[in-house]
Scaffold this motif. Structure first.
Motif, PDB file in Angstrom:
ATOM      1  N   ARG A   3       1.062  -1.266  -0.191  1.00  0.00           N
ATOM      2  CA  ARG A   3      -0.142  -0.347  -0.242  1.00  0.00           C
ATOM      3  C   ARG A   3       0.786   1.076  -0.034  1.00  0.00           C
ATOM      4  N   PHE A   4       2.025   1.255   0.064  1.00  0.00           N
ATOM      5  CA  PHE A   4       3.156   1.666  -0.275  1.00  0.00           C
ATOM      6  C   PHE A   4       4.064   2.250  -1.142  1.00  0.00           C
ATOM      7  N   ALA A   5       3.332   2.126  -2.018  1.00  0.00           N
ATOM      8  CA  ALA A   5       3.612   1.596  -3.974  1.00  0.00           C
ATOM      9  C   ALA A   5       3.791   3.336  -4.389  1.00  0.00           C
ATOM     10  N   PRO A   6       3.179   4.301  -3.795  1.00  0.00           N
ATOM     11  CA  PRO A   6       3.038   5.139  -4.412  1.00  0.00           C
ATOM     12  C   PRO A   6       4.391   6.270  -3.331  1.00  0.00           C
ATOM     13  N   LEU A   7       5.237   5.703  -3.515  1.00  0.00           N
ATOM     14  CA  LEU A   7       6.567   6.446  -2.989  1.00  0.00           C
ATOM     15  C   LEU A   7       8.133   6.083  -3.234  1.00  0.00           C
ATOM     16  N   LEU A   8       8.085   5.046  -4.313  1.00  0.00           N
ATOM     17  CA  LEU A   8       9.445   5.030  -4.256  1.00  0.00           C
ATOM     18  C   LEU A   8       9.930   5.177  -5.784  1.00  0.00           C
ATOM     19  N   LEU A   9       9.315   5.517  -6.236  1.00  0.00           N
ATOM     20  CA  LEU A   9       9.939   6.257  -8.156  1.00  0.00           C
ATOM     21  C   LEU A   9      10.566   7.281  -8.026  1.00  0.00           C
ATOM     22  N   PHE A  42      17.641   7.602  10.101  1.00  0.00           N
ATOM     23  CA  PHE A  42      18.788   6.691   9.747  1.00  0.00           C
ATOM     24  C   PHE A  42      19.496   5.911  10.373  1.00  0.00           C
ATOM     25  N   ARG A  43      19.470   6.259  12.142  1.00  0.00           N
ATOM     26  CA  ARG A  43      20.356   5.058  12.753  1.00  0.00           C
ATOM     27  C   ARG A  43      19.111   3.813  12.695  1.00  0.00           C
ATOM     28  N   GLU A  44      18.116   3.522  12.762  1.00  0.00           N
ATOM     29  CA  GLU A  44      17.177   2.305  12.066  1.00  0.00           C
ATOM     30  C   GLU A  44      18.024   1.684  11.261  1.00  0.00           C
ATOM     31  N   LEU A  45      18.318   2.249  10.450  1.00  0.00           N
ATOM     32  CA  LEU A  45      18.242   2.042   9.056  1.00  0.00           C
ATOM     33  C   LEU A  45      19.954   1.045   8.831  1.00  0.00           C
ATOM     34  N   GLY A  46      20.553   1.105  10.449  1.00  0.00           N
ATOM     35  CA  GLY A  46      22.216   0.829  10.382  1.00  0.00           C
ATOM     36  C   GLY A  46      23.047   2.863   9.927  1.00  0.00           C
ATOM     37  N   GLY A  47      22.384   3.436  10.082  1.00  0.00           N
ATOM     38  CA  GLY A  47      22.946   5.152   9.688  1.00  0.00           C
ATOM     39  C   GLY A  47      23.631   4.559   8.176  1.00  0.00           C
ATOM     40  N   VAL A 133      16.304  -4.890   7.180  1.00  0.00           N
ATOM     41  CA  VAL A 133      15.435  -4.265   8.035  1.00  0.00           C
ATOM     42  C   VAL A 133      14.068  -4.628   8.278  1.00  0.00           C
ATOM     43  N   PRO A 134      14.197  -4.239   9.118  1.00  0.00           N
ATOM     44  CA  PRO A 134      13.246  -4.441   9.889  1.00  0.00           C
ATOM     45  C   PRO A 134      12.043  -4.127   8.934  1.00  0.00           C
ATOM     46  N   PHE A 135      10.612  -4.871   8.645  1.00  0.00           N
ATOM     47  CA  PHE A 135       9.370  -4.397   8.680  1.00  0.00           C
ATOM     48  C   PHE A 135       9.026  -3.290   8.977  1.00  0.00           C
ATOM     49  N   ALA A 136       8.940  -2.729  10.282  1.00  0.00           N
ATOM     50  CA  ALA A 136       8.469  -1.227  10.670  1.00  0.00           C
ATOM     51  C   ALA A 136       9.346  -0.136  10.320  1.00  0.00           C
ATOM     52  N   THR A 137      10.620  -0.465   9.759  1.00  0.00           N
ATOM     53  CA  THR A 137      11.436   0.119   9.548  1.00  0.00           C
ATOM     54  C   THR A 137      11.622   0.904   8.000  1.00  0.00           C
ATOM     55  N   GLN A 138      11.387  -0.478   7.264  1.00  0.00           N
ATOM     56  CA  GLN A 138      10.785  -0.247   5.884  1.00  0.00           C
ATOM     57  C   GLN A 138       9.748   0.697   5.666  1.00  0.00           C
ATOM     58  N   ASN A 139       8.595   0.393   6.638  1.00  0.00           N
ATOM     59  CA  ASN A 139       7.249   1.028   5.698  1.00  0.00           C
ATOM     60  C   ASN A 139       7.492   2.258   6.618  1.00  0.00           C
ATOM     61  N   ARG A 140       8.686   2.597   6.985  1.00  0.00           N
ATOM     62  CA  ARG A 140       8.677   4.116   7.976  1.00  0.00           C
ATOM     63  C   ARG A 140       9.030   4.840   6.734  1.00  0.00           C
ATOM     64  N   ARG A 144       7.810   7.723   4.251  1.00  0.00           N
ATOM     65  CA  ARG A 144       8.852   9.247   4.018  1.00  0.00           C
ATOM     66  C   ARG A 144       8.886   9.035   2.176  1.00  0.00           C
ATOM     67  N   LEU A 145       8.943   8.341   1.806  1.00  0.00           N
ATOM     68  CA  LEU A 145       9.218   9.292   0.489  1.00  0.00           C
ATOM     69  C   LEU A 145       7.916   9.154  -0.414  1.00  0.00           C
ATOM     70  N   ALA A 146       6.721   8.239  -0.001  1.00  0.00           N
ATOM     71  CA  ALA A 146       5.506   8.746  -0.314  1.00  0.00           C
ATOM     72  C   ALA A 146       5.044   9.606  -1.304  1.00  0.00           C
TER      73      ALA A 146
END
Length: 156
Positions: A3-9, A42-47, A133-140, A144-146
């Motif tokens: 459902r987050f598809a509208p975000l990464l192009l 940023f930190r959750e993504l591993g910097g 990358v944890p699912f919740a972090t991916q969704n966050r 932000r990209l959406a």
């Protein structure tokens, strides 16, 4: 499909953005990419090292994906990695400067449909899964990209 598809192009934009010097002449894109008030994501993504791993996995996947490969076959892969890294760092709160074109400028001459955008999001999710990358972090990150999708998808 997410459902987050509208975000990464937004990433597609990075693929076709010019080199940084040209980008700085053409548009103050950094101002169009929101920077959050904190660096938690940023930190959750591993910097920066985590973002580099994600992008390093993501770019080859884009180039070989049957749905998206055509978009990326002429893209400079090193430049694409740099722009995506800057974009993800900036939008996750890492304090980076994004030197590419605005999403609108980068995609103005590329026909990008919602289905293309959705496919790109799926590929990004696969890269993030592969990097642990944890699912919740991916969704966050995707959330932000959406907002960038409105400047990327131009075929309705």
């Amino acid at each position: 499909m997410t459902r987050f598809a509208p975000l990464l192009l937004a990433a597609l934009a990075a693929a076709f953005a010019p080199a940084p010097a040209q980008a700085q002449q053409n548009a103050p894109a950094n101002a169009t990419i929101p920077a959050p008030a904190d660096d938690v994501l940023f930190r959750e993504l591993g910097g920066q090292a985590g973002i580099d791993r994600i992008v390093g996995d993501f770019v080859p996947r884009l180039a070989t994906d049957a749905r998206l490969g055509e978009f990326f076959k002429r893209a400079n892969q090193d430049h694409l990695r740099q722009m995506l890294g800057e974009l993800l760092c900036r939008i996750s709160g890492g304090g980076c400067v994004y030197t590419g074109l605005s999403m609108k400028q980068a995609h103005q001459d590329i026909d990008v449909a919602r289905s293309d955008f959705n496919a790109l999001v799926e590929v990004l999710q696969s890269a993030m899964d592969a990097q642990g990358v944890p699912f919740a972090t991916q969704n966050r990150l995707l959330a932000r990209l959406a907002p960038l999708h409105r400047d990327v998808v131009n075929v309705h």
